[in-house]
Design an enzyme around this catalytic site. Structure first.
Site, PDB file in Angstrom:
ATOM      1  N   LYS A  88     -13.242 -28.533 -14.841  1.00  0.00           N
ATOM      2  CA  LYS A  88     -14.095 -27.670 -15.671  1.00  0.00           C
ATOM      3  C   LYS A  88     -14.644 -26.557 -14.769  1.00  0.00           C
ATOM      4  O   LYS A  88     -15.518 -26.772 -13.949  1.00  0.00           O
ATOM      5  CB  LYS A  88     -15.233 -28.479 -16.282  1.00  0.00           C
ATOM      6  N   ASN A 141     -18.233 -31.745 -26.359  1.00  0.00           N
ATOM      7  CA  ASN A 141     -19.304 -32.726 -26.174  1.00  0.00           C
ATOM      8  C   ASN A 141     -19.318 -33.149 -24.709  1.00  0.00           C
ATOM      9  O   ASN A 141     -18.265 -33.432 -24.130  1.00  0.00           O
ATOM     10  CB  ASN A 141     -19.054 -33.944 -27.072  1.00  0.00           C
ATOM     11  N   ARG A 175     -16.614 -15.217 -24.854  1.00  0.00           N
ATOM     12  CA  ARG A 175     -16.706 -16.270 -25.864  1.00  0.00           C
ATOM     13  C   ARG A 175     -17.828 -15.966 -26.848  1.00  0.00           C
ATOM     14  O   ARG A 175     -17.700 -16.185 -28.048  1.00  0.00           O
ATOM     15  CB  ARG A 175     -16.983 -17.592 -25.148  1.00  0.00           C
ATOM     16  N   LYS A 222     -19.526 -34.262 -17.165  1.00  0.00           N
ATOM     17  CA  LYS A 222     -20.295 -33.362 -16.293  1.00  0.00           C
ATOM     18  C   LYS A 222     -20.665 -34.083 -14.992  1.00  0.00           C
ATOM     19  O   LYS A 222     -21.190 -35.216 -15.030  1.00  0.00           O
ATOM     20  CB  LYS A 222     -21.584 -32.900 -16.994  1.00  0.00           C
ATOM     21  N   ASP A 277       0.825  -1.227   0.000  1.00  0.00           N
ATOM     22  CA  ASP A 277       0.000   0.000   0.000  1.00  0.00           C
ATOM     23  C   ASP A 277       0.856   1.274   0.000  1.00  0.00           C
ATOM     24  O   ASP A 277       0.545   2.233  -0.711  1.00  0.00           O
ATOM     25  CB  ASP A 277      -0.942   0.015   1.218  1.00  0.00           C
TER      26      ASP A 277
END
Ligand SMILES: NC(=O)c1cc2c(N)ncc(C(N)=O)c2s1
Length: 318
Positions: A115, A85, A136, A310, A38
């Protein structure tokens, strides 16, 4: 004309502060106490206030945002950001491995990466300097959010080498920051965000960059638009090369010699996901070797050399 000693001191302060900031935000290993940072920061602010011509693009004072944008320009991605996929069980993982082995004629190594449940971004650098950051979007056209991404402390404004490349990764909000943000919003009678992904997306789509700067966003970079822009010949090496350039990369990555090792990794992180300081929604599995990725190529929308496993949705936090 500014005295040489002041110009020299400003350069010293910028380099020292950027190094401290890199240690704190990218390596999560600060080497000095906050008060040291700082006081040096305040010294640089004083010099830049007295001599605005000394402000540089990569000065740490440029991280706090300032402009209120009218809107976001469109950005065309010269190399589209592909989608993956999704698979949901062990049989699909095995089927993926069988397809890969059949196409390549032999067993291959895979890189497993978490992920991250955030917002995919693309960061373009020219001669090592950040020139553009974009969402994206639909993979071909995104939005220019450069000013907002410059406030994300773990995104380097200048790389450790003056390379020209386009890095891709995920911008996310750590769970702790998400909880604190929603607590503040509740106290102020504002709507709360449903999850860290929405909070990150909302923070990056802020037109007031000063608000983005306060949202404590972070990143994990995991690929480049054109693998020829790196010297690595595989995904696992490329992650280390990105880290050496000054990017934040996810340390849970693993090079797996077989699909059984991949499955062990998936089971391991399905267990551990609740203890991570950020949200994940699965595991990305990629054929490691870049030449083998090229041989396998792409379908219309996704690579044949990668899949996303997933996880089932996490039990709602009671
Ligand atoms: N849609 C995509 O291609 C990806 C999405 C993601 C994500 N959300 N997190 C990590 C990775 C990774 N490490 O490759 C990828 S790749």
């Amino acid at each position: 004309m500014v005295e040489d000693s002041v110009v020299k001191r400003a350069k010293e302060l910028r380099e020292q502060l950027n190094q401290y900031s890199y240690e704190y935000y990218v390596k999560d290993a600060p080497s000095v106490e906050d008060f040291v940072y700082d006081s040096l920061y305040q010294e640089l602010v004083d010099i830049e206030n007295r001599h605005p011509e000394l402000v540089t693009e990569d000065s740490p004072t440029q991280r706090v945002g300032g402009r209120v944008l009218e809107g976001f320009e469109k950005v065309v991605h010269n190399v589209p950001l592909y989608s993956l996929n999704d698979v949901f069980n062990k049989e699909d993982i095995t089927a993926f491995d069988q397809r890969v082995q059949k196409a390549l004629g032999h067993q291959v190594s895979y890189t497993c990466e978490l992920k991250i449940d955030g917002l995919s971004v693309s960061l373009r650098y020219e001669d090592g300097k950040l020139v553009q950051g974009a969402t994206r979007g639909d993979g071909s056209v995104g939005e220019d959010i450069t000013e907002n991404l410059k406030t994300v402390r773990s995104i380097p404004l200048k790389l450790k080498n003056s390379v020209t490349l386009e890095a891709r990764g995920e911008c996310y909000m750590p769970k702790k920051s998400f909880m604190r943000l929603n607590q503040n919003r509740e106290e102020e009678g504002q709507d709360i965000f449903a999850n860290p992904r929405n909070a990150a997306a909302g923070s990056l789509r802020q037109l007031d960059t000063k608000i983005t700067a306060k949202r404590n966003l972070s990143t994990f970079l995991y690929s480049v638009a054109d693998t020829n822009s790196l010297s690595s010949s595989s995904q696992y090496e490329a992650l280390q090369e990105l880290e050496d350039l000054g990017f934040q990369t996810n340390q849970e990555r693993k090079l797996c010699r077989s699909i059984d090792e991949v499955w062990d990794y998936i089971e391991d992180f399905q267990e551990k996901r609740g203890d991570l300081p950020y949200e994940i929604d699965g595991v990305v599995i990629k054929v490691n070797d870049f030449d083998q990725q090229e041989t396998l190529g792409y379908t219309v929308k996704a690579p044949r050399w990668a899949i996303a496993y997933k996880f089932p949705p996490e039990e709602a936090q009671t």
